[in-house]
Design a protein around this motif. Structure first.
Motif, PDB file in Angstrom:
ATOM      1  N   LEU A   4       0.851  -1.189   0.000  1.00 32.62           N
ATOM      2  CA  LEU A   4       0.000   0.000   0.000  1.00 32.62           C
ATOM      3  C   LEU A   4       0.882   1.233   0.000  1.00 32.62           C
ATOM      4  O   LEU A   4       2.040   1.170   0.386  1.00 32.62           O
ATOM      5  CB  LEU A   4      -0.869   0.036   1.255  1.00 32.62           C
ATOM      6  CG  LEU A   4      -1.852  -1.102   1.473  1.00 32.62           C
ATOM      7  CD1 LEU A   4      -2.610  -0.885   2.761  1.00 32.62           C
ATOM      8  CD2 LEU A   4      -2.828  -1.189   0.303  1.00 32.62           C
ATOM      9  N   ARG A   5       0.279   2.352  -0.404  1.00 36.36           N
ATOM     10  CA  ARG A   5       0.997   3.626  -0.347  1.00 36.36           C
ATOM     11  C   ARG A   5       1.002   4.095   1.107  1.00 36.36           C
ATOM     12  O   ARG A   5      -0.035   4.411   1.670  1.00 36.36           O
ATOM     13  CB  ARG A   5       0.241   4.616  -1.255  1.00 36.36           C
ATOM     14  CG  ARG A   5       0.601   6.056  -1.099  1.00 36.36           C
ATOM     15  CD  ARG A   5      -0.230   6.954  -2.029  1.00 36.36           C
ATOM     16  NE  ARG A   5      -1.655   6.624  -2.155  1.00 36.36           N
ATOM     17  CZ  ARG A   5      -2.576   6.849  -1.216  1.00 36.36           C
ATOM     18  NH1 ARG A   5      -2.249   7.370  -0.061  1.00 36.36           N
ATOM     19  NH2 ARG A   5      -3.845   6.536  -1.426  1.00 36.36           N
ATOM     20  N   GLN A 187     -12.487   6.504   1.682  1.00 42.16           N
ATOM     21  CA  GLN A 187     -11.338   6.534   0.760  1.00 42.16           C
ATOM     22  C   GLN A 187     -11.703   7.330  -0.499  1.00 42.16           C
ATOM     23  O   GLN A 187     -10.929   8.167  -0.971  1.00 42.16           O
ATOM     24  CB  GLN A 187     -10.947   5.103   0.404  1.00 42.16           C
ATOM     25  CG  GLN A 187      -9.853   4.970  -0.621  1.00 42.16           C
ATOM     26  CD  GLN A 187      -9.289   3.547  -0.683  1.00 42.16           C
ATOM     27  OE1 GLN A 187      -8.391   3.184   0.066  1.00 42.16           O
ATOM     28  NE2 GLN A 187      -9.825   2.739  -1.592  1.00 42.16           N
ATOM     29  N   GLU A 222      -6.109   1.649  -0.744  1.00 45.82           N
ATOM     30  CA  GLU A 222      -4.980   2.199  -1.509  1.00 45.82           C
ATOM     31  C   GLU A 222      -3.862   2.630  -0.568  1.00 45.82           C
ATOM     32  O   GLU A 222      -2.711   2.738  -0.966  1.00 45.82           O
ATOM     33  CB  GLU A 222      -5.459   3.400  -2.335  1.00 45.82           C
ATOM     34  CG  GLU A 222      -6.368   2.978  -3.472  1.00 45.82           C
ATOM     35  CD  GLU A 222      -7.262   4.101  -3.962  1.00 45.82           C
ATOM     36  OE1 GLU A 222      -7.032   5.268  -3.606  1.00 45.82           O
ATOM     37  OE2 GLU A 222      -8.212   3.793  -4.713  1.00 45.82           O
TER      38      GLU A 222
END
Ligand SMILES: O=C1C[C@@](O)(C(=O)O)C[C@@H](O)[C@@H]1O
Length: 276
Positions: A4-5, A187, A222
């Motif tokens: 994930l970022r 999100q 994300e």
């Protein structure tokens, strides 16, 4: 696990390795808050969360309390005073915390906090705190009007501040699929870190929260997410984040800001013992 970022908050990276330890500061006035902030130096805390709504000097200046008059009722002339008191205190805390990052949260009555603010008032208080330059991260209540939420996220991002988009249910736990939908909606609103805190009525609700966390983490997220099941029954979810995919956990130093938070000094050993 899907990469994930991660989200950087000052020098802290959220979303990698051990869940970040967040400690709420709930002092009612400046001496109490500075005392709490100083006590964090040398502790295991990674991030301080200032719960602005516990500030009584601002409440005295006119912030309507959750058991007081409806939002706006007592605010004539009061909002400016609240804002300047909050901004002044934010700067004092930023200095007192040294290198420890500061998350700023104004938790309102609808989400279990102390102040009762309508969207325009909420936007004004948070906007001033963004502009103050004191916040390293900002909590935005994600169930407010989507226009307000998006506007605040855009302002925070323009100032280089990552946003935790949060939602609370102090009564019950929605079914797993609703929890996943809620986290996905947060999100999609643009929050860097979706967060959900819910109250279990039995062990099945704790499992629903954990299943939703893992489903979100493994299939939709994300970036990092934060989840917890509150109260004593849900305490297990505050130490199992590295297994199921919650990237941070709230622990109590002097006083808890929500039911079920475990003592800060016990957290490092618990997280270490449960690390997969
Ligand atoms: O939203 C959260 C999570 C929390 O409610 C908890 O359950 O630990 C504690 C609050 O201070 C924080 O703003």
């Amino acid at each position: 696990m899907r990469p994930l970022r991660p989200v950087r908050v000052r020098s802290l990276v959220i979303g990698e390795g051990r869940p970040a330890l967040i400690v709420p500061l709930t002092g009612a006035d400046e001496p109490a808050l500075l005392h709490e902030a100083q006590a964090l130096a040398g502790s295991a805390a990674d991030l301080a969360e200032w719960r602005v709504d516990h500030l009584e000097s601002a409440a005295a200046a006119g912030a309507p309390s959750r058991d007081g008059s409806p939002a706006g009722g007592r605010l004539a002339g009061g909002l400016g005073a609240i804002v300047s008191e909050a901004v002044r205190m934010a700067a004092r805390l930023r200095t007192a915390l040294g290198e420890m990052p500061l998350l700023i949260t104004v938790r309102t009555a609808q989400e279990g906090g102390q102040w009762d603010l309508a969207d325009p008032q909420y936007e004004e208080v948070l906007g001033a705190l963004i502009r103050s330059g004191a916040a390293d991260a900002l909590d935005v209540e994600a169930r407010r009007d989507p226009g307000t939420v998006r506007a605040l996220i855009a302002q925070a991002h323009a100032a280089g501040i990552p946003v935790i988009g949060s939602a609370h249910d102090f009564e019950s736990t929605p079914p797993r699929e609703e929890l996943v939908a809620l986290l996905r909606r947060i999100q999609d609103l643009g929050a860097d870190i979706p967060k959900a805190a819910v109250m279990p009525r039995g062990p099945g609700d704790v499992l629903a929260l954990l299943e939703a966390t893992w489903e979100m983490r493994s299939r939709h997220a994300e970036g990092p997410i934060i989840t917890m099941s509150m109260g004593p029954l849900g305490a297990v979810t505050r130490v199992s984040g590295e297994i199921f995919g919650s990237a941070a956990t709230f622990a109590a130093q002097q006083s808890a800001s929500a039911p079920g938070q475990l003592p800060l000094e016990e957290m490092p050993a618990l997280l270490r013992a449960l690390a997969p």
